[in-house]
Design a protein around this motif. Structure first.
Motif, PDB file in Angstrom:
ATOM      1  N   GLN A 243       0.818  -1.219   0.000  1.00 49.99           N
ATOM      2  CA  GLN A 243       0.000   0.000   0.000  1.00 49.99           C
ATOM      3  C   GLN A 243       0.854   1.272   0.000  1.00 49.99           C
ATOM      4  OE1 GLN A 243      -3.446  -0.280   2.438  1.00 49.99           O
ATOM      5  NE2 GLN A 243      -3.722   1.923   2.559  1.00 49.99           N
ATOM      6  N   GLY A 244       1.931   1.238   0.776  1.00 50.21           N
ATOM      7  CA  GLY A 244       2.788   2.421   0.887  1.00 50.21           C
ATOM      8  C   GLY A 244       3.535   2.770  -0.390  1.00 50.21           C
ATOM      9  N   SER A 316      -0.292  -3.788   4.052  1.00 43.28           N
ATOM     10  CA  SER A 316       0.139  -2.583   4.772  1.00 43.28           C
ATOM     11  C   SER A 316       0.804  -3.074   6.054  1.00 43.28           C
ATOM     12  CB  SER A 316      -1.063  -1.680   5.068  1.00 43.28           C
ATOM     13  OG  SER A 316      -2.013  -2.401   5.815  1.00 43.28           O
ATOM     14  N   LYS A 317       1.167  -2.136   6.925  1.00 39.05           N
ATOM     15  CA  LYS A 317       1.915  -2.509   8.132  1.00 39.05           C
ATOM     16  C   LYS A 317       1.257  -3.652   8.914  1.00 39.05           C
ATOM     17  CE  LYS A 317       3.743   1.715   9.159  1.00 39.05           C
ATOM     18  NZ  LYS A 317       3.274   2.920   9.803  1.00 39.05           N
TER      19      LYS A 317
END
Ligand SMILES: [Mg+2]
Length: 333
Positions: A243-244, A316-317
């Motif tokens: 995502q980042g 994501s994270k």
């Protein structure tokens, strides 16, 4: 009722019975590919735009609608790394041909001219309720350079050619009446333009295909989640997107904040960006970046990797969620 994907599969079942040396690739890619001569293949693609589904004359000026009708079709030639050559245009009008049709044709032919494509024929008919525009484009490419959807391999990097979600955000702004189309200084200009006047990336498509580095390619017309799933299915692989790493325009983030919408929905599910989506070996990362920068001056964005198995996952994270085929189904909204 059946889904759009099942409908394509159904048509495919009938089409796949045709066997010939002439046909290189039938249904299942951005273009059909047929033999031309020793060196080149021909590329064929067609697309239909329906009033109320793909465009709304409240915000699509006839001129821009003409441009878009040509651009979205040329984009499928770009997706294979080809050069468009000729085009057919068919239109259905429910109540006779409107006077604005000349503005439509001005926009349509301008985009064809920008990409050295000839308008060579078509059809005009009386429609029933909505305006329907169908465009067919014939192109060509060196057969050794054509990029199919099916070439991705585990370990490949997944790339996109530009920011995603702008067109979906632009559509949303148009629907809410939040943009002033006649004001070139309107703050949503970038997003609205992405929706109304997309650019077919013909030169970039050719540069990527001719690089010999790109393994699989398509254009993003139905959103990243759906189109990457198509690319993965064609190659019998899966993908993980970070995502980042997704390229996002500042304007999109601003619009998401003002409309209190989650930008990620526009980015992964919104269609009509007409950016190119492609994969290449991760060891070729630098070479590919440099090659594209040297020949086009453009930046490209690596957003994840191809994995074994199936499915498209957004990471994501704290989360890894499957997003395969999420987004726009033309028959079910
Ligand atoms: Mg396509």
């Amino acid at each position: 009722m059946i889904s759009e994907r099942d409908c394509i599969k159904l048509i495919q079942r009938f089409a796949s019975r045709i066997k010939s040396d002439y046909l290189v690739k039938g249904i299942g890619d951005d273009c059909a590919v047929i033999t031309k001569d020793e060196t080149n293949h021909q590329l064929l693609t067609t697309d239909t735009l329906v009033e109320g589904v793909h465009f709304n004359l409240k915000w699509h000026t006839p001129y821009l609608l003409g441009r878009k009708s040509a651009a979205v079709n040329l984009s499928d030639i770009a997706a294979m790394g080809g050069q468009p050559l000729a085009c057919l245009l068919s239109v259905a009008f429910p109540e006779g041909v409107p006077s604005w049709f000349e503005d439509f044709m001005t926009g349509f032919s301008k985009v064809l001219k920008e990409h050295d494509t000839l308008l060579v024929g078509g059809d005009t008919v009386k429609g029933h309720r909505d305006i329907v525009i169908t465009v067919t484009v014939i192109g060509e490419a060196d057969k050794k350079n054509i990029c199919y959807r099916s070439g991705a391999q585990p370990g490949d990097m997944v790339w996109v050619s530009g920011p995603l979600g702008n067109a979906a955000a632009g559509l949303s702004l148009c629907q809410k009446g939040l943009c002033n189309l006649s004001d070139p200084a309107d703050k949503w200009q970038q997003l609205v333009k992405a929706h109304l006047d997309p650019v077919p990336l013909i030169s970039l498509g050719k540069v990527l295909a001719e690089s010999g580095i790109v393994k699989a390619m398509m254009d993003i017309s139905d959103g990243l989640a759906t189109d990457l799933a198509h690319l993965c299915t064609a190659g019998g692989v899966g993908a993980e997107i970070e995502q980042g790493l997704l390229p996002v325009s500042e304007n999109l983030e601003q619009a998401a904040a003002e409309l209190m919408t989650d930008a990620i929905e526009w980015i992964i599910k919104g269609g009509e960006d007409y950016e190119l989506l492609f994969t290449a070996k991760s060891s070729d990362e630098l070479k590919l970046r440099q090659h594209v920068a040297e020949l086009t001056g453009r930046e490209i964005y690596s957003i994840g990797r191809i994995i074994e198995g199936q499915g498209v996952f957004l990471c994501s994270k704290n989360e890894r969620r499957e997003i395969s085929y999420q987004g726009y189904d033309h028959f079910h909204g």
